[in-house]
Motif scaffolding. Structure first.
Motif, PDB file in Angstrom:
ATOM      1  N   LEU A 291      -2.159  -5.294   1.215  1.00  0.00           N
ATOM      2  CA  LEU A 291      -2.552  -6.672   0.950  1.00  0.00           C
ATOM      3  C   LEU A 291      -2.808  -6.900  -0.535  1.00  0.00           C
TER       4      LEU A 291
ATOM      5  N   SER B 269       0.296  -7.262  -2.323  1.00  0.00           N
ATOM      6  CA  SER B 269       0.979  -8.512  -2.002  1.00  0.00           C
ATOM      7  C   SER B 269       0.343  -9.700  -2.702  1.00  0.00           C
TER       8      SER B 269
ATOM      9  N   ARG C  10      -2.688 -10.927  -2.519  1.00  0.00           N
ATOM     10  CA  ARG C  10      -3.568 -11.782  -1.727  1.00  0.00           C
ATOM     11  C   ARG C  10      -4.839 -12.067  -2.524  1.00  0.00           C
ATOM     12  N   SER C  11      -5.480 -13.163  -2.224  1.00  0.00           N
ATOM     13  CA  SER C  11      -6.680 -13.545  -2.961  1.00  0.00           C
ATOM     14  C   SER C  11      -7.830 -12.582  -2.654  1.00  0.00           C
ATOM     15  N   THR C  12      -8.808 -12.590  -3.555  1.00  0.00           N
ATOM     16  CA  THR C  12      -9.984 -11.741  -3.353  1.00  0.00           C
ATOM     17  C   THR C  12     -10.693 -12.093  -2.059  1.00  0.00           C
TER      18      THR C  12
ATOM     19  N   THR D   5      -9.374 -13.311   0.693  1.00  0.00           N
ATOM     20  CA  THR D   5      -8.597 -12.790   1.820  1.00  0.00           C
ATOM     21  C   THR D   5      -8.828 -11.292   1.989  1.00  0.00           C
ATOM     22  N   LEU D   6      -8.792 -10.560   0.896  1.00  0.00           N
ATOM     23  CA  LEU D   6      -9.023  -9.111   0.964  1.00  0.00           C
ATOM     24  C   LEU D   6     -10.415  -8.808   1.507  1.00  0.00           C
TER      25      LEU D   6
ATOM     26  N   TYR E 235     -10.494  -9.659   5.358  1.00  0.00           N
ATOM     27  CA  TYR E 235      -9.758  -8.688   6.172  1.00  0.00           C
ATOM     28  C   TYR E 235     -10.465  -7.344   6.191  1.00  0.00           C
TER      29      TYR E 235
ATOM     30  N   GLN F 172      -2.315  -9.169  12.423  1.00  0.00           N
ATOM     31  CA  GLN F 172      -1.521  -8.906  11.218  1.00  0.00           C
ATOM     32  C   GLN F 172      -1.538  -7.431  10.849  1.00  0.00           C
TER      33      GLN F 172
ATOM     34  N   TRP G  85       1.826  -4.971  10.584  1.00  0.00           N
ATOM     35  CA  TRP G  85       2.091  -4.062   9.456  1.00  0.00           C
ATOM     36  C   TRP G  85       2.245  -2.629   9.952  1.00  0.00           C
TER      37      TRP G  85
ATOM     38  N   ARG H  18      -1.288 -20.312 -10.193  1.00  0.00           N
ATOM     39  CA  ARG H  18      -1.532 -19.004  -9.581  1.00  0.00           C
ATOM     40  C   ARG H  18      -1.180 -17.916 -10.594  1.00  0.00           C
TER      41      ARG H  18
ATOM     42  N   LYS I 229      -4.758 -20.065  -4.086  1.00  0.00           N
ATOM     43  CA  LYS I 229      -4.137 -19.775  -2.801  1.00  0.00           C
ATOM     44  C   LYS I 229      -2.684 -20.217  -2.770  1.00  0.00           C
TER      45      LYS I 229
END
Length: 359
Positions: free
Chosen positions: A19, A22, A24-26, A28-29, A32, A98, A102, A218, A228
């Motif tokens: 992630l 990829s 991904r935003s802080t 999101t990390l 998850y 998700q 993966w 971004r 995002k």
């Protein structure tokens, strides 16, 4: 992490690295990681194997549903137990789904195991006397019903109180900017000084956009703030917000001997890390401190809901709201199309029983 050996779970760690790679935003990390940690921590005492797929995840989600949230020790004798909402449990289910997708791509589980996380539905219809298949859709197999609620937002007085309750000029500018533009917290913290075109005419800096505005882009930032949306956009700002920025800039000049950061929001009011980009955790704490002083409980995303709802109620066209918010789909705006208490009262009063209908 394994509760007995304190070793990091290899598959979960690899997925989080994926992630991160990829972009991904802080947020999101962080989300998850929290959900995966809860799942794998629960697995150990339960004696279950994560690779079994849907049956294990379904059991975990049921456990979340019946387990009360912890309460502060000082409040346990006075409050009823609280439980996670359907939306929260679906966020856990989505994150785990998700992860399993993966894992299948990485050959850690079989394709059959991964396929169990989605159900295929076919809508049938009649053509004359013939039954024909129609639209095919996929939905997550592990999902709970949600109680739909309108997003929490601030009324005019609450918004003004929140701005007034901030402790310094930087925080006042940040809160006012988010309330006015609907920026996400990651987008605001990711702003650089080059993104602020607070002029009536910005052609001198190579920008044809008319009036004071900011650019949302971004990019990778030193504080890990990330927009995002990958699509850049510009958002107009008012003279009032421009004034708040200039007041904050005065503080920044006075307090920093050396100012080499390109970021708009930096640490100013503490000796440690002065001049460094403001981080997400510190911004969230600022929101909570300010909201407590204002007599409410506000999280940063409420400012986005507030801005969007104001625009919708003011009659701003849907495509314009979509552009301002940076949404890819018009359907994302539906959450803001809810009636206020006054709207409902006006509807009842307009056709009150025993009175003539207003024309």
């Amino acid at each position: 992490m394994d509760a007995s050996t304190y070793e990091l779970h290899p598959e979960a760690s690899s997925y989080l690295h994926y992630l991160f790679g990829s972009a991904r935003s802080t947020n999101t990390l962080r989300a998850y990681a929290q959900r995966l940690a809860a799942f794998f921590t629960w697995l150990g005492p339960a004696g279950l194997n994560w690779a079994d797929g849907v049956p294990v995840v379904s059991r975990f989600i049921r456990e979340l549903a019946v387990s009360a949230l912890p309460l502060p020790e000082s409040e346990t004798a006075y409050r009823e137990p609280r439980y996670r909402s359907g939306k929260t449990m679906n966020q856990y289910a989505a994150a785990l789904t998700q992860f399993y997708m993966w894992a299948a791509r990485s050959d850690l589980i079989s394709e059959k195991t991964a396929a169990g996380f989605y159900e295929t539905r076919i809508a049938y219809g009649f053509s004359g006397d013939r039954l024909l298949p129609g639209k095919i859709s996929r939905s997550r197999a592990v999902r709970v019903k949600e109680v739909e609620e309108a997003p929490k937002l601030l009324d005019e007085q609450g918004a003004q109180s929140l701005v007034a309750a901030t402790a310094n000029r930087r925080d006042r500018f940040l809160v006012a900017l988010m309330l006015e533009t609907g920026l996400r917290i990651g987008e605001a913290l990711g702003l650089r000084t080059e993104d602020l075109h607070l002029f009536q005419d910005s052609r001198a800096v190579g920008c044809a956009t008319i009036g004071p505005h900011i650019h949302v882009r971004r990019r990778q930032n030193p504080n890990a703030a990330l927009s995002k949306s990958a699509k850049p956009r510009s958002v107009p700002v008012t003279e009032a917000v421009c004034t708040l920025y200039h007041l904050y800039a005065e503080d920044r000049i006075d307090r920093l001997d050396v100012d080499s950061s390109p970021m708009v929001f930096v640490n100013l009011y503490s000796r440690s890390h002065a001049g460094e980009a403001l981080k997400y955790s510190n911004a969230v704490k600022m929101f909570y401190r300010s909201s407590v002083r204002a007599g409410s409980r506000v999280n940063p995303h409420m400012t986005r809901h507030t801005a969007a709802t104001r625009w919708k109620r003011a009659g701003v066209p849907g495509p314009d709201v979509q552009e301002l918010l940076g949404h890819r789909s018009p359907a994302s705006q539906h959450v803001y199309e809810h009636a206020s208490d006054q709207d409902l009262r006006d509807a009842i009063e307009s056709v009150r029983f025993g009175s003539e209908r207003r024309r």
